[in-house]
Design an enzyme around this catalytic site. Structure first.
Site, PDB file in Angstrom:
ATOM      1  N   THR A  15       4.737  -3.133   5.176  1.00  0.00           N
ATOM      2  CA  THR A  15       5.741  -2.083   5.361  1.00  0.00           C
ATOM      3  C   THR A  15       5.671  -1.433   6.741  1.00  0.00           C
ATOM      4  OG1 THR A  15       4.213  -0.552   4.241  1.00  0.00           O
ATOM      5  CG2 THR A  15       5.966  -1.532   2.918  1.00  0.00           C
ATOM      6  N   THR A  47       0.851  -1.187   0.000  1.00  0.00           N
ATOM      7  CA  THR A  47       0.000   0.000   0.000  1.00  0.00           C
ATOM      8  C   THR A  47       0.891   1.243   0.000  1.00  0.00           C
ATOM      9  OG1 THR A  47      -0.088   0.282   2.410  1.00  0.00           O
ATOM     10  CG2 THR A  47      -1.652  -1.285   1.419  1.00  0.00           C
ATOM     11  N   ARG A  48       0.271   2.409   0.184  1.00  0.00           N
ATOM     12  CA  ARG A  48       1.028   3.651   0.309  1.00  0.00           C
ATOM     13  C   ARG A  48       1.367   3.958   1.765  1.00  0.00           C
ATOM     14  NH1 ARG A  48      -2.981   6.911  -1.024  1.00  0.00           N
ATOM     15  NH2 ARG A  48      -1.763   8.813  -0.743  1.00  0.00           N
ATOM     16  N   LYS A  49       1.151   2.990   2.645  1.00  0.00           N
ATOM     17  CA  LYS A  49       1.496   3.172   4.060  1.00  0.00           C
ATOM     18  C   LYS A  49       2.983   2.883   4.257  1.00  0.00           C
ATOM     19  CE  LYS A  49      -3.184   2.010   5.549  1.00  0.00           C
ATOM     20  NZ  LYS A  49      -4.041   1.044   6.282  1.00  0.00           N
ATOM     21  N   THR A  50       3.787   3.810   3.786  1.00  0.00           N
ATOM     22  CA  THR A  50       5.239   3.667   3.820  1.00  0.00           C
ATOM     23  C   THR A  50       5.872   4.824   4.585  1.00  0.00           C
ATOM     24  OG1 THR A  50       5.355   4.803   1.681  1.00  0.00           O
ATOM     25  CG2 THR A  50       5.352   2.396   1.641  1.00  0.00           C
TER      26      THR A  50
END
Length: 279
Positions: free
Chosen positions: A263, A130-133
């Site tokens: 992540t 996902t964009r949970k970085t």
């Protein structure tokens, strides 16, 4: 672009850690010559990040010789010697923590991803990130996911359309949101819509979207949604999936499971860099 991003990250890390100079190393520099250090695995993990490590030492001292005995994606056993760094001891000491931070973090994400993928190894379902970085580190973290056997979702807001709950609520519904988006994007771009219930699933099917995300659906609701979709769109499941319950999803008629925990909940693995003597 990606090489430039990685160099910016490394240079930021160098500035952050070394600053105006390494007080410890610079104080004893006259007593230091050239030596060999070895990377030692202190647990089993999937290796990831060796090119970043090479670049760290290259930017600190281009005369250093960095060599790895394994490649990204290899399963490394505990106590294995992964690689070595040879050259000016002072330079190696300055880069030690920076290099290890990258290597441990990236290997941790790759290993975490591998563990999720293994749970579905007899299924056709793909594990997505996902964009949970960590801000600024997305290129490294998404590379780590791929190294661990997962797949990348969109990199950012610029390379894929996903209409989430706030988009839909702000515009006034899925059909309207999809109609507006279609008028404003190239026809080659796929549209994904996040749904919160079976009513929204039906609306997304009627809107003809490419991918329907089922957000926080339980197993029974996922099965019902799959019946409604009937193969007209790809199905992505997201929310509430953990390493302990993911095997419950493996027999469902879905295409993707996206997991932010790949992540944002990955643990850095334990790797050390040890001095082995003069050269």
């Amino acid at each position: 672009m990606y090489i430039s991003l990685i160099d910016r990250l490394i240079n930021l890390a160098i500035d952050e850690d070394i600053g105006k100079g390494d007080l410890s190393t610079d104080s004893i520099k006259s007593y230091l010559g050239k030596g060999t250090f070895e990377f030692l695995a202190k647990e089993e993990f999937i290796l990831c990040g060796i090119d970043v490590v090479r670049r760290v030492f290259e930017l600190i001292d281009s005369d250093l010789d960095v060599h790895f005995f394994r490649k990204d994606g290899d399963m490394v056993p505990k106590s294995d010697v992964i690689g070595s760094v040879k050259g000016d001891v002072a330079s190696i000491l300055k880069g030690e923590r920076i290099a290890l931070n990258f290597l441990q973090r990236m290997s941790g994400i790759a290993t975490n991803t591998y563990n999720f993928v293994e749970k579905l190894k007899y299924s056709n379902i793909k594990i997505l990130d996902t964009r949970k970085t960590l801000p600024g580190h997305r290129i490294l973290e998404k590379y780590s996911v791929k190294t661990g056997g997962g797949y990348n979702h969109r990199f950012g807001l610029f390379d894929g359309v996903m209409l989430k709950d706030n988009h839909i609520d702000a515009v006034g519904g899925i059909r309207k949101a999809v109609e507006i988006v279609r008028r404003n994007i190239p026809i080659t771009v796929k549209i994904e819509v996040e749904t919160r219930n079976l009513i929204e699933v039906k609306e997304a099917v009627e809107a003809g979207v490419d991918i329907i995300m089922l957000d926080n659906f339980d197993i029974e609701m996922i099965s019902a949604a799959a019946d409604i979709i009937g193969g007209k769109s790809k199905i992505e499941v997201s929310g509430g999936v953990t390493i302990n319950n993911i095997d419950k999803y493996k027999d469902l008629p879905i295409d993707y499971i996206s997991v932010g925990a790949l992540t944002h909940q990955a643990r850095s693995v334990d790797i050390s860099l040890k001095y082995r003597g003069e050269i």
